[in-house]
Design a protein around this motif. Structure first.
Motif: not given
Length: 345
Positions: A291-311
């Protein structure tokens, strides 16, 4: 499970609908919120994500790491899947679909951003919902803590360079200062705050009773739970509000992004589950590891995506679609894991 966890897909779905409706009727409000940023990190989203991450970090018991040597196979499995397989298969699937199968339907710039969002999901192993998935599959709670704790420690050092490597392969420029700031803001600081809070609560409890059962920790986390729920749902509303115009103009984009994400999720679980069976792991260790390998830390992914590429970027949209896809898919995998428990007897 509480009402929120049991119907998580419903609440997330309602928040998505609310975000799209509000974003289409009140675009100026969302534009004002989007402008509240520092060093390319949106302040409002950062606060909401902290609401989600902080209670999870308090639950992590780093003292349990000393016992990992007694049963190392489960840890080896989740580390191999998380860091040697999953990021690269996610990048490969993103490239295959958006540079290959969907190339005629998506412009090159958007394709690059969708791939970037998928990569960010793939490089961030789950920290939050793993505890729920582990509980639902009757996993070993202490071992799950070890797996999550070590993954978080590795993420502090590996997330930035691995993300930069894979995004660089996709011909996307990575501002290292923003990426490192996101790692510190959403992983390092919450980890430190969670560890200090947990230590203080255990010391306070030990004055009157034994702290081994961590009643003070559990009670404090329970009090924070409503704020965590508010943070999650408010973040989803905001993110889909920011993306409302794009979603209404191109609803097929959601489907296009969801297809490789679903394939990735089921594929990684199949690989991990097969490896767990071959390694003869007990089910209460194998299921949480997968389950750990399958699911994602989407909070971090969303935050970095917004930081790098914009909202309003395609990368942010891809990570948000990851939230939409992950919950129902993971619930189906929990069902499958429970139905196949006898495979590991």
């Amino acid at each position: 499970m509480g009402l929120f966890e049991r119907y998580l897909s419903v609440w997330v779905g309602m928040s998505i609908i609310a975000g799209v409706i509000l974003g289409s009727y009140f675009p100026a409000v969302f534009e004002h919120v989007a402008a509240l940023e520092y060093a390319h990190v949106n302040i409002v989203v950062a606060v909401l994500i902290w609401f989600m991450v902080y209670p999870m970090m308090i639950q992590i018991d780093f003292s349990s790491i000393k016992d990992v040597g007694k049963k190392p196979k489960g840890l080896v499995l989740t580390l191999v899947v998380n860091w040697l397989i999953k990021p690269f298969t996610m990048a490969a699937l993103g490239w295959l679909f958006f540079k290959g199968f969907f190339a005629d339907w998506v412009d090159p710039q958007s394709a690059n951003e969708y791939i970037a969002g998928m990569i960010l999901l793939g490089v961030a192993p789950c920290t939050a919902m793993v505890f729920v998935w582990s509980q639902m599959t009757k996993g070993d709670a202490n071992y799950t803590l070890v797996q999550v704790s070590i993954n978080d420690i590795i993420m502090i050092f590996a997330f930035a360079p691995l993300t930069a490597l894979l995004l660089g392969v996709s011909d996307i420029h990575v501002p290292w200062d923003t990426l490192l700031l996101s790692v510190v803001l959403y992983v390092v600081l919450p980890l430190v705050a969670g560890a200090l809070t947990r230590s203080a609560l255990d010391k306070k409890q030990s004055v009157t009773s034994s702290s081994e059962d961590h009643q003070a920790v559990n009670s404090f986390v329970a009090k924070l739970k409503p704020w965590s729920i508010i943070g999650l749902l408010a973040t989803v509303v905001l993110l889909f509000g920011f993306q409302a115009q794009s979603i209404l103009q191109q609803p097929q984009t959601i489907v296009l992004i969801a297809i490789p994400l679903i394939i990735q999720t089921y594929g990684i679980f199949a690989i991990a589950y097969f490896m767990a069976k071959r390694m003869k792991l007990p089910h209460n260790v194998a299921a949480p590891a997968c389950m750990i390998g399958t699911s994602n830390f989407f909070e971090l992914a969303v935050a970095v995506a917004i930081s790098l590429f914009g909202l309003h970027s395609g990368a942010a949209l891809a990570t948000v679609v990851g939230v939409l896809v992950e919950v129902p898919v993971m619930l189906s995998l929990v069902y499958f894991a429970n139905r196949t428990r006898h495979w590991f007897d």
